[in-house]
Design a protein around this motif. Structure first.
Motif, PDB file in Angstrom:
ATOM      1  N   ALA A  23       0.856  -1.186   0.000  1.00 20.83           N
ATOM      2  CA  ALA A  23       0.000   0.000   0.000  1.00 20.83           C
ATOM      3  C   ALA A  23       0.884   1.226   0.000  1.00 20.83           C
ATOM      4  O   ALA A  23       1.735   1.377   0.856  1.00 20.83           O
ATOM      5  CB  ALA A  23      -0.883   0.013   1.247  1.00 20.83           C
ATOM      6  N   THR A 146     -12.662  -4.666  -7.762  1.00 19.94           N
ATOM      7  CA  THR A 146     -11.884  -4.696  -6.522  1.00 19.94           C
ATOM      8  C   THR A 146     -12.458  -5.656  -5.483  1.00 19.94           C
ATOM      9  O   THR A 146     -11.869  -5.827  -4.413  1.00 19.94           O
ATOM     10  CB  THR A 146     -11.789  -3.286  -5.902  1.00 19.94           C
ATOM     11  N   ASP A 166     -10.192  -5.141  -2.579  1.00 15.97           N
ATOM     12  CA  ASP A 166     -10.621  -4.158  -1.579  1.00 15.97           C
ATOM     13  C   ASP A 166     -10.077  -4.420  -0.184  1.00 15.97           C
ATOM     14  O   ASP A 166     -10.264  -3.585   0.706  1.00 15.97           O
ATOM     15  CB  ASP A 166     -12.149  -4.092  -1.525  1.00 15.97           C
ATOM     16  N   GLN A 169      -7.804  -1.306  -0.168  1.00 19.43           N
ATOM     17  CA  GLN A 169      -8.445  -0.001  -0.029  1.00 19.43           C
ATOM     18  C   GLN A 169      -9.165   0.118   1.315  1.00 19.43           C
ATOM     19  O   GLN A 169      -9.150   1.183   1.941  1.00 19.43           O
ATOM     20  CB  GLN A 169      -9.428   0.261  -1.173  1.00 19.43           C
ATOM     21  N   LEU A 173      -8.438   3.114   3.899  1.00 20.70           N
ATOM     22  CA  LEU A 173      -9.490   4.062   4.241  1.00 20.70           C
ATOM     23  C   LEU A 173      -9.849   3.983   5.720  1.00 20.70           C
ATOM     24  O   LEU A 173     -10.002   5.018   6.386  1.00 20.70           O
ATOM     25  CB  LEU A 173     -10.728   3.813   3.379  1.00 20.70           C
ATOM     26  N   VAL A 269     -14.871   6.875  -1.915  1.00 20.28           N
ATOM     27  CA  VAL A 269     -14.126   5.703  -2.383  1.00 20.28           C
ATOM     28  C   VAL A 269     -14.038   5.758  -3.896  1.00 20.28           C
ATOM     29  O   VAL A 269     -14.574   6.667  -4.540  1.00 20.28           O
ATOM     30  CB  VAL A 269     -14.806   4.394  -1.916  1.00 20.28           C
ATOM     31  N   ASP A 270     -13.373   4.765  -4.488  1.00 19.36           N
ATOM     32  CA  ASP A 270     -13.143   4.792  -5.929  1.00 19.36           C
ATOM     33  C   ASP A 270     -14.428   4.806  -6.741  1.00 19.36           C
ATOM     34  O   ASP A 270     -14.459   5.334  -7.850  1.00 19.36           O
ATOM     35  CB  ASP A 270     -12.271   3.615  -6.351  1.00 19.36           C
ATOM     36  N   THR A 293     -10.305   7.760  -1.280  1.00 23.70           N
ATOM     37  CA  THR A 293      -9.239   6.857  -1.719  1.00 23.70           C
ATOM     38  C   THR A 293      -9.556   6.319  -3.108  1.00 23.70           C
ATOM     39  O   THR A 293     -10.715   6.165  -3.483  1.00 23.70           O
ATOM     40  CB  THR A 293      -9.078   5.673  -0.747  1.00 23.70           C
ATOM     41  N   PRO A 295      -7.696   3.320  -5.805  1.00 21.47           N
ATOM     42  CA  PRO A 295      -6.581   2.454  -6.188  1.00 21.47           C
ATOM     43  C   PRO A 295      -5.858   2.993  -7.418  1.00 21.47           C
ATOM     44  O   PRO A 295      -6.476   3.554  -8.327  1.00 21.47           O
ATOM     45  CB  PRO A 295      -7.262   1.115  -6.491  1.00 21.47           C
ATOM     46  N   ILE A 407      -2.481   2.889  -3.459  1.00 19.70           N
ATOM     47  CA  ILE A 407      -3.737   3.571  -3.149  1.00 19.70           C
ATOM     48  C   ILE A 407      -3.461   5.057  -3.041  1.00 19.70           C
ATOM     49  O   ILE A 407      -2.654   5.483  -2.205  1.00 19.70           O
ATOM     50  CB  ILE A 407      -4.345   3.071  -1.815  1.00 19.70           C
TER      51      ILE A 407
END
Length: 422
Positions: A23, A146, A166, A169, A173, A269-270, A293, A295, A407
């Motif tokens: 990460a 993810t 995930d 992530q 997060l 999130v994404d 966040t 990726p 990330i």
């Protein structure tokens, strides 16, 4: 910038646990762009058909343009290299689990004789047709899935992705929220494999850091009213709110602002991190201070690539891109497929799949290269290429997951656009 890893044995280094990947908290590092030349042309060229099932419509449609642009840009570079593979891109629409565009698009793509289908962006949507694709002996390669469900999915060795699970992530997060000082967390969650999966990893990380999740209402794809979910979260009065949604966030945000929720309590999130200001989307208030966040390498680190991508896309007669989420991952997916096809000397899906781990560096004995042309020259010269992409080193494991990933952490400014978090 800090790097935090956990090995497959499970030891924890640097304070954040991440399973099997690296990460990277990114706020501004140097990046590479595509391009290159100097390949050795083989005696025969492979004609590789690649389809896409990316979100032209549905609740992730804002991701469609950068992803589609990434695939077309990569194909143009493969074809310009004249190194033994010519790609025909056949674009298609995944839609989502509400409009079900994939129900007609996947049979159409398979009927065209594609060796691989790139997509979907949504994990929940990909799960609707993965059996159909891999059952036909065709590779399914997602630039944006993810969900952790794919790591153990029975896919005949034909599923790959350039986006990390995930588990990563969620760790990043959850810890980001905890490090902000929040003791309690509320979440509004899309009820599908992506949403509930990511929410569970965020919750695990946040609670491991000493926090408490006080509300986590869900909603379904196709829902248009979120008053009950907003009311439940606001009533719990959490220190922070994580919005684990897709485009529905555009409807949710005005209700949160109307309820008096300050922007610096919000986390994206994404699936919903978007340049709302640049896209002219009114979300009912200022997002200044909200974080999120995504990726992949920070967009601030790959500006050479995004600038070149935008130039290519506009020159092809399209509108200028304002979003770049998963563009690099889409580009890399096409490059990897072309390299694997070249290494296999075949356009057969199973044969290409057998070489994808090798050309990503998974075999551990390749020569590093960063463009299709450079990698193709190695392959055509009898060597083993190890492609490091725009989105990162990638390096597939034996189930098609990238073993190295990044990330990016972002923060919204007063213009409701996001920048790398400093």
């Amino acid at each position: 910038m800090g790097v935090f890893t956990r090995s497959r044995a499970g030891s924890i280094l640097g304070g954040i646990a991440v399973v099997g990947v690296s990460a990277v908290f990114l706020a501004g590092c140097a990046g590479d762009s595509g391009g290159g030349s100097g390949t050795t042309e083989p005696s025969e060229s492979l004609d590789l058909k690649v389809g896409t099932a990316l979100p032209v419509t549905g609740n992730l449609a804002f991701l469609g343009p950068p992803e589609i642009a990434g695939t077309e840009y990569a194909a143009s570079e493969v074809n310009a290299a004249n190194a033994g593979v010519t790609i025909e891109m056949i674009q298609g629409d995944s839609g989502d689990t509400d409009n079900k565009a994939y129900e007609t698009e996947i049979p159409r793509l398979l009927g065209e004789g594609v060796s691989a289908i790139i997509g979907a962006a949504s994990s929940g949507t990909s799960l609707q047709f993965i059996d159909q694709v891999v059952g036909a002996g065709v590779i399914q390669f997602s630039p944006a899935n993810t969900s952790a469900a794919f790591t153990t999915y029975d896919d005949n060795g034909l599923y790959f992705r350039t986006a990390p699970s995930d588990t990563l992530q969620g760790e990043v997060l959850g810890n980001l929220i905890a490090e902000s000082g929040a003791q309690t967390l509320g979440m509004i969650v899309l009820n599908d494999s992506y949403g509930t999966g990511l929410a569970s990893f965020v919750k695990d990380a946040f609670e491991a850091a000493g926090g408490t999740v006080v509300a986590e209402p869900t909603y379904n794809t196709g829902d248009t009213n979120f008053s009950a979910q907003v009311s439940e979260v606001v009533a719990a009065n959490p220190d922070a709110i994580a919005l684990i949604t897709f485009e529905e966030v555009k409807t949710i945000l005005p209700e949160l602002f109307a309820a008096g929720v300050p922007a610096d309590k919000l986390y994206f999130v994404d699936g919903n991190l978007s340049q709302f200001g640049s896209n002219g989307i009114d979300v009912g208030g200022s997002l200044e201070g909200a974080k999120g966040t995504l990726p992949g390498l920070s967009i601030d680190t790959i500006t050479d690539f995004t600038d070149s991508l935008n130039t290519f896309w506009v020159d092809e007669g399209n509108e200028e891109l304002t979003e770049f989420s998963y563009a690099a991952e889409s580009y890399d997916a096409v490059i990897l497929l072309a390299l694997a096809s070249l290494a296999a000397g075949s356009t057969d899906g199973a044969a290409i799949a057998e070489k994808l781990i090798e050309v990503s560096g998974g075999s551990g004995d390749g020569t590093k290269c960063t463009t299709f042309a450079e990698c193709a020259e190695i392959i055509n010269g009898g060597g083993v290429a190890d492609y490091d992409g725009i989105s990162g080193p990638i390096t597939f494991d034996d189930v098609g997951d990238p073993t190295e990933a990044s990330i990016g952490i972002y923060q919204y400014t007063a213009d409701n656009d996001y920048v790398a978090y400093q």
